[in-house]
Design a protein around this motif. Structure first.
Motif, short mmCIF file in Angstrom:
data_model
loop_
_atom_site.label_atom_id
_atom_site.label_comp_id
_atom_site.label_asym_id
_atom_site.label_seq_id
_atom_site.Cartn_x
_atom_site.Cartn_y
_atom_site.Cartn_z
N ARG A 6 -78.89 17.18 68.30
CA ARG A 6 -79.41 18.14 67.31
C ARG A 6 -78.41 19.26 67.13
NH1 ARG A 6 -83.16 22.61 68.09
NH2 ARG A 6 -84.21 23.14 66.13
N GLU B 37 -77.01 21.32 70.43
CA GLU B 37 -77.94 22.06 71.28
C GLU B 37 -77.65 21.85 72.76
OE1 GLU B 37 -81.89 20.80 70.69
OE2 GLU B 37 -81.56 18.72 71.29
N LYS C 4 -83.38 25.77 63.90
CA LYS C 4 -82.13 25.23 63.39
C LYS C 4 -81.18 26.35 62.95
CE LYS C 4 -80.25 21.87 60.12
NZ LYS C 4 -79.53 21.16 61.18
#
Length: 612
Positions: free
Chosen positions: A91, A110, A155
């Motif tokens: 991610r 991440e 995000k």
């Protein structure tokens, strides 16, 4: 079955050959195909693609520790399914980092750490990691080894960098002498000739005069005197083109480099908050406005017109309503109250609003942690009204403190914290602060507030727990009382019913006894056993096994027999009188017929039986 077994073995052999020769075929695929098949690029490649910053190459230890990829591998690779490929894609997180007047965009996995973000910022900003403070995390300060995944970030994220140990600099390519002058502070003493007022401004050497920094403009150090006056209108000018004449700034420098600010295309109104443009501006807040909410709406609209739409969200309402919103909710929802006091006559107002109050980091921090309320004290009536409100809500000390500040020290930002007994002003930030100083003082006030808030939350939780226990005890006591009341009422109803039934039973018995007695008294006397008389001797067996015996005249009616039986406690409507053999129901005969007619002569044995 043998054919099926052979087919399965052949299929297994084919799949094994395909898996073993897959690395040979993969060498012919393009790099883009490999990237799409085995996952996104590593962290450094993602960061380079997003920011244009080339990350340093991996160390030799890390490269040597990873196993080399070779087509001659000893094991056969397994082609992952498309579902597994999608699940293994890391991610990506987007970061926008603000540093003074710069904004850096970063994209990282991440699985990266906070320290890796600082390393990229060090390459981009030229700021050592040891002197860098990365702020803006939702969970508070984090260490460099913290993995981004553990912070559960969205995000898109906004951060900002603080460097309290590094003074603002203009350029790293200057020589050491110029670098030293850039780090020095210049004192500009500006004399307004017409108003006969002096303004003392402190600026670092890196502050610009439109195109040039103070350090290279040729002004005298450490103090430089300027004077401001209205420029005389040309003699041949038929009508003024502006409502107010231009402002002319004259330097006391011996050289001609700073003779006229117009040589640098400097708009004096933008630098010092006065001049022709100030005359044309509408006031930030109308004078003597009856409704504080309308005054704040006008202030917000004018602030947006002057300095843009990116600014703190000002609370629309009275100071009392802002205090209620900030201080008097649940402890977890409380915030600090930031009171911004604007003064158009101060030379620092434009700089403070445009560079401090509209900075993204300041706007974000105020929006998250503060209720921001604003007021304009340019007009004396509005200032007097503010002092009245402050005296009413915060006491006379705060109002006296505001009175002590001079016009050239405005604007002010008061940080107020609500306490159990009274509200407390934690800090008063003046208009000559820098962005870093403003952020540090806001963060310092936030630390004090957070410590107090944690105590308030603990006290509130304990109080709610006590109240919950008390409510539960009260509810249990109420339910117990209710159960006791219902039980008592049921018992009372049962006792009343028993009394009523007993009363009814007694009344029925008394009634039956009265009837029995009346029937017994109405019976004719029992005849003697005399010759010549037709006397019938009847023997009656009761349900209890006892026998009733009596003599009756043969001419007596059956009703006399029924009354006799009823007088003994066996009423006609509850019992029937039967003969033994042949079995006959005497109670079904006509009560007016005689014993002789009923064939109950000269003697007969009868028995009583309860009716169904």
């Amino acid at each position: 079955m043998r054919v099926l077994s052979l087919y399965l073995k052949v299929q297994s052999l084919v799949l094994h050959l395909v898996y073993c020769f897959f690395p040979l075929f993969s060498n012919f695929s393009s790099e883009a195909s490999q990237a799409n098949l085995f996952g996104p690029p590593n962290q450094s490649e993602a960061a380079e693609a997003a920011t244009g910053v080339v990350a340093p190459p991996p160390s030799s230890s890390s490269s040597s520790s990873s196993p080399p990829s070779s087509s001659g591998s000893a094991f056969c690779p397994i082609i992952p399914s498309s579902r597994h490929i999608v699940e293994r894609q890391p991610r990506m997180l987007n970061f926008r980092v603000e540093y003074r007047q710069r904004s850096i965009e970063l994209v990282l996995e991440e699985g990266s750490t906070v320290g890796e973000i600082k390393q990229i910022l060090e390459t981009e900003l030229g700021v050592p990691v040891s002197k860098m403070q990365l702020k803006g995390w939702k969970s508070g300060d984090v260490s460099d080894s913290t993995v981004l995944r553990s912070l559960h970030l969205p995000k898109n994220n906004s951060l900002y960098v603080l460097t309290p140990d590094i003074a603002p600099t203009a350029s790293t390519s200057q020589n050491s002498a110029l670098q030293e002058s850039l780090n020095q502070n210049f004192l500009l003493v500006i004399s307004h000739r017409e108003a006969q007022r002096d303004y003392s401004l402190n600026f670092p050497g890196s502050r610009t005069i439109q195109e040039m920094t103070l350090a290279v403009s040729g002004i005298s150090y450490p103090c430089h005197h300027l004077s401001v006056c209205r420029r005389s209108s040309p003699a041949n000018a038929q009508e003024p083109t502006e409502e107010c004449p231009d402002v002319h700034m004259i330097s006391d420098s011996e050289g001609d480099d700073f003779e006229d600010a117009s040589e640098f295309s400097v708009d004096d109104s933008e630098m010092f908050g006065m001049g022709s443009s100030t005359c044309r501006k509408s006031p930030m807040m109308p004078e003597n406005s009856e409704n504080e909410g309308d005054a704040l709406l006008h202030f917000t609209a004018e602030f947006s017109t002057r300095y843009g739409d990116i600014h703190p969200m000002f609370f629309i309402g009275s100071l009392e309503a802002a205090s209620q919103e900030a201080f008097y909710g649940k402890a977890r929802d409380r915030k600090l109250l930031a009171i911004y006091l604007h003064n158009d006559e101060s030379v620092l107002s434009n700089v403070f609003c445009s560079q401090m109050m509209c900075a993204d980091s300041i706007v974000s921090y105020l929006s998250q942690n503060f209720i921001t309320w604003a007021w304009d004290v340019t007009k004396e009536a509005n200032k007097a009204r503010l002092l009245t409100m402050c005296t009413r809500h915060f006491g006379s000390v705060v109002a006296q403190t505001i009175r002590t500040y001079k016009t050239d020290q405005f604007p002010l930002l008061l940080i107020v914290m609500g306490k159990r007994t009274s509200n407390e002003v934690l800090n008063v930030i003046q208009g000559n602060s820098t962005v870093d100083e403003l952020m540090m003082r806001l963060m310092g006030a936030m630390e004090i507030f957070t410590a107090q808030q944690q105590e308030d939350i603990k006290d509130e939780d304990e109080r709610e727990a006590r109240e919950m226990v008390k409510r539960e005890q009260d509810e249990a006591y109420r339910l117990s009382l209710e159960a006791d009341r219902k039980k008592r009422e049921a018992q009372e109803r049962e006792e009343a019913e028993q009394v009523r039934l007993e009363q009814m039973r007694k009344e029925q018995e008394e009634e039956k006894e009265a009837i029995r007695l009346s029937l017994e008294q109405a019976l004719p006397p029992e005849p003697d056993d005399e010759p010549g008389e037709q006397i019938s001797k009847l023997r009656i067996r009761t349900p209890s096994g006892e026998f009733l015996e009596r003599r009756f005249l043969g001419s007596c009616k059956l009703q006399v027999l029924f009354d006799f039986v009823a007088s003994k406690g066996y009423p006609f409507d509850e019992f029937k009188l039967l003969t033994t053999f042949p079995r006959r129901n005497i109670t079904q005969l006509d009560p007016g017929s005689t014993l002789l007619e009923a064939k109950l002569f000269p003697q007969e044995t009868l028995f009583l039986e309860a009716k169904e």
